[in-house]
Design a protein around this motif. Structure first.
Motif, PDB file in Angstrom:
ATOM      1  N   SER A 135     -32.155  18.966 -16.446  1.00 18.35           N
ATOM      2  CA  SER A 135     -32.802  18.879 -15.260  1.00 18.35           C
ATOM      3  C   SER A 135     -34.327  18.573 -15.322  1.00 18.35           C
ATOM      4  O   SER A 135     -34.934  17.846 -14.608  1.00 18.35           O
ATOM      5  CB  SER A 135     -32.147  20.176 -14.237  1.00 18.35           C
ATOM      6  OG  SER A 135     -33.032  19.812 -12.987  1.00 18.35           O
TER       7      SER A 135
ATOM      8  N   GLU B 111     -35.055  15.118 -16.687  1.00 17.07           N
ATOM      9  CA  GLU B 111     -34.694  14.110 -15.631  1.00 17.07           C
ATOM     10  C   GLU B 111     -36.016  14.283 -14.558  1.00 17.07           C
ATOM     11  O   GLU B 111     -36.505  13.250 -14.239  1.00 17.07           O
ATOM     12  CB  GLU B 111     -33.623  14.603 -14.712  1.00 17.07           C
ATOM     13  CG  GLU B 111     -32.320  14.112 -15.440  1.00 17.07           C
ATOM     14  CD  GLU B 111     -30.931  14.538 -14.773  1.00 17.07           C
ATOM     15  OE1 GLU B 111     -31.044  15.217 -13.617  1.00 17.07           O
ATOM     16  OE2 GLU B 111     -29.994  14.514 -15.476  1.00 17.07           O
ATOM     17  N   VAL B 112     -36.483  15.450 -14.176  1.00 17.62           N
ATOM     18  CA  VAL B 112     -37.744  15.357 -13.301  1.00 17.62           C
ATOM     19  C   VAL B 112     -38.661  15.144 -14.146  1.00 17.62           C
ATOM     20  O   VAL B 112     -39.626  14.250 -13.389  1.00 17.62           O
ATOM     21  CB  VAL B 112     -38.098  17.204 -13.043  1.00 17.62           C
ATOM     22  CG1 VAL B 112     -39.595  17.186 -12.602  1.00 17.62           C
ATOM     23  CG2 VAL B 112     -36.917  17.694 -11.929  1.00 17.62           C
TER      24      VAL B 112
ATOM     25  N   GLU C  50     -38.774  12.500 -16.443  1.00 18.66           N
ATOM     26  CA  GLU C  50     -38.663  10.916 -16.340  1.00 18.66           C
ATOM     27  C   GLU C  50     -39.039  10.709 -14.946  1.00 18.66           C
ATOM     28  O   GLU C  50     -39.492   9.504 -14.898  1.00 18.66           O
ATOM     29  CB  GLU C  50     -37.190  10.897 -16.728  1.00 18.66           C
ATOM     30  CG  GLU C  50     -36.842   9.496 -17.217  1.00 18.66           C
ATOM     31  CD  GLU C  50     -35.469   9.161 -17.474  1.00 18.66           C
ATOM     32  OE1 GLU C  50     -34.719   8.402 -16.914  1.00 18.66           O
ATOM     33  OE2 GLU C  50     -34.973   9.791 -18.642  1.00 18.66           O
ATOM     34  N   VAL C  51     -38.566  11.332 -13.810  1.00 17.76           N
ATOM     35  CA  VAL C  51     -38.772  10.638 -12.659  1.00 17.76           C
ATOM     36  C   VAL C  51     -40.318  10.619 -12.401  1.00 17.76           C
ATOM     37  O   VAL C  51     -40.718   9.840 -11.997  1.00 17.76           O
ATOM     38  CB  VAL C  51     -38.204  11.814 -11.466  1.00 17.76           C
ATOM     39  CG1 VAL C  51     -38.596  11.302 -10.165  1.00 17.76           C
ATOM     40  CG2 VAL C  51     -36.643  11.514 -11.504  1.00 17.76           C
ATOM     41  N   GLY C  52     -41.075  11.751 -12.755  1.00 21.17           N
ATOM     42  CA  GLY C  52     -42.471  11.972 -12.839  1.00 21.17           C
ATOM     43  C   GLY C  52     -43.147  10.701 -13.532  1.00 21.17           C
ATOM     44  O   GLY C  52     -44.021  10.160 -13.105  1.00 21.17           O
TER      45      GLY C  52
ATOM     46  N   ASP D  48     -41.801   7.783 -14.212  1.00 19.54           N
ATOM     47  CA  ASP D  48     -41.373   6.705 -13.374  1.00 19.54           C
ATOM     48  C   ASP D  48     -42.391   6.523 -12.233  1.00 19.54           C
ATOM     49  O   ASP D  48     -43.093   5.328 -12.126  1.00 19.54           O
ATOM     50  CB  ASP D  48     -39.955   6.502 -12.813  1.00 19.54           C
ATOM     51  CG  ASP D  48     -39.150   6.414 -14.243  1.00 19.54           C
ATOM     52  OD1 ASP D  48     -39.602   6.021 -15.397  1.00 19.54           O
ATOM     53  OD2 ASP D  48     -37.691   6.619 -13.887  1.00 19.54           O
ATOM     54  N   ALA D  49     -42.896   7.403 -11.625  1.00 21.76           N
ATOM     55  CA  ALA D  49     -43.771   7.489 -10.632  1.00 21.76           C
ATOM     56  C   ALA D  49     -44.995   7.157 -11.000  1.00 21.76           C
ATOM     57  O   ALA D  49     -45.785   6.435 -10.179  1.00 21.76           O
ATOM     58  CB  ALA D  49     -43.684   8.819  -9.753  1.00 21.76           C
TER      59      ALA D  49
ATOM     60  N   GLU E 286     -45.138   3.467 -11.596  1.00 21.51           N
ATOM     61  CA  GLU E 286     -45.226   2.566 -10.538  1.00 21.51           C
ATOM     62  C   GLU E 286     -46.592   2.864  -9.788  1.00 21.51           C
ATOM     63  O   GLU E 286     -46.890   1.733  -9.237  1.00 21.51           O
ATOM     64  CB  GLU E 286     -44.095   3.259  -9.549  1.00 21.51           C
ATOM     65  CG  GLU E 286     -43.892   2.352  -8.618  1.00 21.51           C
ATOM     66  CD  GLU E 286     -42.822   2.824  -7.406  1.00 21.51           C
ATOM     67  OE1 GLU E 286     -42.831   2.399  -6.299  1.00 21.51           O
ATOM     68  OE2 GLU E 286     -41.758   3.329  -7.804  1.00 21.51           O
TER      69      GLU E 286
END
Length: 108
Positions: free
Chosen positions: A14, A17-18, A20-22, A24-25, A28
């Motif tokens: 988890s 994943e957090v 990775e999302v960070g 990606d953000a 972006e």
């Protein structure tokens, strides 16, 4: 112990994943900032191009005005020269008439 290991494993997944999302953000956000900077640079280039074109048009108008002024001055000088020639011709004609009259009087 097995459940603890499984929960720990789930927590690690988890957290990954957090992260990775960070990431990606962040990517972006960086892409958006880069695009905004490119648009700003594009606008600056466009404004500079417009300013250069406008300056060129002003110079062209100035050159046209100078050419027109020179043409008007030239035309005025030609008219003045023409008037001088006419006056000179009139004076010569008058002098010739007077001379002819004198000659005519002398002949009589």
């Amino acid at each position: 112990v097995g459940e603890d290991a499984e929960e720990k494993s789930d927590a690690v997944e988890s957290e990954a994943e957090v992260e990775e999302v960070g990431e990606d953000a962040d990517e972006e956000e960086a892409a958006i900032e880069s695009e905004a900077e490119e648009e700003e640079v594009g606008e600056d280039a466009e404004e500079k191009s417009d300013a250069v074109e406008s300056e060129a048009e002003v110079e062209e108008v100035g050159e046209d005005a100078e050419e027109e002024e020179a043409a008007i001055e030239s035309e005025a000088e030609e008219e003045e020269v023409g008037e001088d020639v006419q006056e000179e011709a009139a004076v010569e004609s008058k002098a010739e008439k007077e001379k002819a009259e004198e000659t005519s009087d002398a002949v009589e």
